[in-house]
Design an enzyme around this catalytic site. Structure first.
Site, PDB file in Angstrom:
ATOM      1  N   ASN A  16     -20.105  -7.490 -15.577  1.00 52.21           N
ATOM      2  CA  ASN A  16     -20.290  -8.432 -14.462  1.00 52.21           C
ATOM      3  C   ASN A  16     -19.900  -7.759 -13.149  1.00 52.21           C
ATOM      4  OD1 ASN A  16     -21.039 -11.378 -15.158  1.00 52.21           O
ATOM      5  ND2 ASN A  16     -19.700 -10.761 -16.813  1.00 52.21           N
ATOM      6  N   LYS A  93      -6.040 -12.861 -18.258  1.00 53.40           N
ATOM      7  CA  LYS A  93      -4.682 -13.340 -17.952  1.00 53.40           C
ATOM      8  C   LYS A  93      -4.739 -14.584 -17.078  1.00 53.40           C
ATOM      9  CE  LYS A  93      -2.337 -10.284 -20.096  1.00 53.40           C
ATOM     10  NZ  LYS A  93      -1.611 -10.740 -21.286  1.00 53.40           N
ATOM     11  N   ASN A 109     -14.374 -18.092 -11.483  1.00 52.85           N
ATOM     12  CA  ASN A 109     -14.386 -17.530 -12.833  1.00 52.85           C
ATOM     13  C   ASN A 109     -15.742 -17.817 -13.457  1.00 52.85           C
ATOM     14  OD1 ASN A 109     -13.307 -16.284 -15.203  1.00 52.85           O
ATOM     15  ND2 ASN A 109     -13.096 -18.319 -16.116  1.00 52.85           N
ATOM     16  N   HIS A 111     -17.728 -18.385 -17.153  1.00 51.51           N
ATOM     17  CA  HIS A 111     -17.440 -18.741 -18.552  1.00 51.51           C
ATOM     18  C   HIS A 111     -18.778 -18.830 -19.291  1.00 51.51           C
ATOM     19  CE1 HIS A 111     -14.951 -20.377 -21.767  1.00 51.51           C
ATOM     20  NE2 HIS A 111     -15.946 -21.204 -22.017  1.00 51.51           N
TER      21      HIS A 111
HETATM   22  C1  GRF Z   1     -18.088 -12.080 -20.339  1.00 48.59           C
HETATM   23  O1  GRF Z   1     -18.573 -12.561 -21.562  1.00 48.59           O
HETATM   24  C2  GRF Z   1     -17.536 -13.202 -19.550  1.00 48.59           C
HETATM   25  O2  GRF Z   1     -18.230 -14.408 -19.718  1.00 48.59           O
HETATM   26  C3  GRF Z   1     -16.187 -13.357 -20.119  1.00 48.59           C
HETATM   27  O3  GRF Z   1     -15.739 -12.043 -20.389  1.00 48.59           O
HETATM   28  C4  GRF Z   1     -16.874 -11.223 -20.519  1.00 48.59           C
HETATM   29  C5  GRF Z   1     -16.810 -10.185 -19.423  1.00 48.59           C
HETATM   30  O4  GRF Z   1     -17.704  -9.209 -19.710  1.00 48.59           O
HETATM   31  N1  GRF Z   1     -15.342 -14.053 -19.203  1.00 48.59           N
HETATM   32  P1  GRF Z   1     -17.717  -7.918 -18.741  1.00 48.59           P
HETATM   33  O5  GRF Z   1     -16.329  -7.310 -18.809  1.00 48.59           O
HETATM   34  O6  GRF Z   1     -18.057  -8.401 -17.372  1.00 48.59           O
HETATM   35  O7  GRF Z   1     -18.771  -7.034 -19.336  1.00 48.59           O
END
Ligand code: GRF
Length: 204
Positions: A16, A93, A109, A111
């Site tokens: 992400n 965290k 955030n 999800h």
């Molecule tokens: C994703 O599945 C997100 O929804 C969750 O943790 C993962 C993060 O993936 N909160 P990345 O580290 O961004 O590849």
């Protein structure tokens, strides 16, 4: 809307983070990732920051035993880089009261489910997709929300659905949801960066 200076918090792979970085480079998001923080010294997210020449910090409970000390350390770093918006992207965290208060209405955030379904403690990553498949749900999705003191309970900013396909495997569904996460986070941050989404309004 002023040029968005974001701090991305990530604990794992940082895909992400990479999607957001790339969208800043193309100008899709009017802003930049000015800082990356991880609680995991081995997270690839820190590697990605290093590659992009972005200031990055490993902040862990080992170094800062109390939540208050951890928050204080994070707040100092956020101030140093004049951060407007904290973007949690796979950050495992909880944030402390001081940090939540200082950045109220400015912490997002993501999800990988349609909150409030499949939210709360322990519901993250593949545990969610496994539960969706086992429940036989016909749809799942991604939620971007403001962060408050509990897991996954803040006001929803954007949510997008995704069909669960017949024969979807855990790996297949995980990959499709992750792709949607990248798209939705970038689009949401783009809209915030041009003033189309007003987080102050949503956080009231
Ligand atoms: C994703 O599945 C997100 O929804 C969750 O943790 C993962 C993060 O993936 N909160 P990345 O580290 O961004 O590849």
């Amino acid at each position: 809307m002023a040029y968005l200076k974001m701090a991305v918090f990530a604990s794992h792979g940082g895909s992400n983070l990479q999607a957001i970085l790339d969208a800043c480079k193309t100008g899709k998001i009017r802003g930049k990732v000015a800082l990356v923080i991880s609680n995991n010294s081995k997270s690839y997210a820190l590697e990605r920051a290093k590659k992009e020449g972005i200031p990055h910090y490993h902040i862990s409970h080992l170094k800062y035993p109390s939540q208050a000390q951890l928050d204080e350390a994070i707040l100092e770093i956020l101030a140093k880089y004049f951060i407007d918006l904290i973007v949690l992207a796979g950050y495992m965290k909880k944030l402390g009261a001081d940090l939540l208060a200082s950045y109220k209405g400015k912490i997002l955030n993501i999800h990988p489910a349609l909150l409030p379904k499949y939210g709360g403690q322990g519901m993250y990553g593949q545990a969610i997709h496994k539960a969706v498949l086992e429940a036989g749900d016909e749809k799942t999705g991604v939620t971007i929300h403001l962060v408050d003191a509990d897991y996954d309970t803040g006001p929803i900013v954007r949510q997008e659905e995704l069909a669960v396909l017949p024969g979807d495997t855990l790996e297949g569904l995980t990959a499709r949801v992750l792709l949607l996460e990248h798209q939705l986070y970038v689009e949401t941050l783009r809209l915030i960066s041009i003033g189309e989404i007003d987080l102050e309004e949503i956080s009231k």
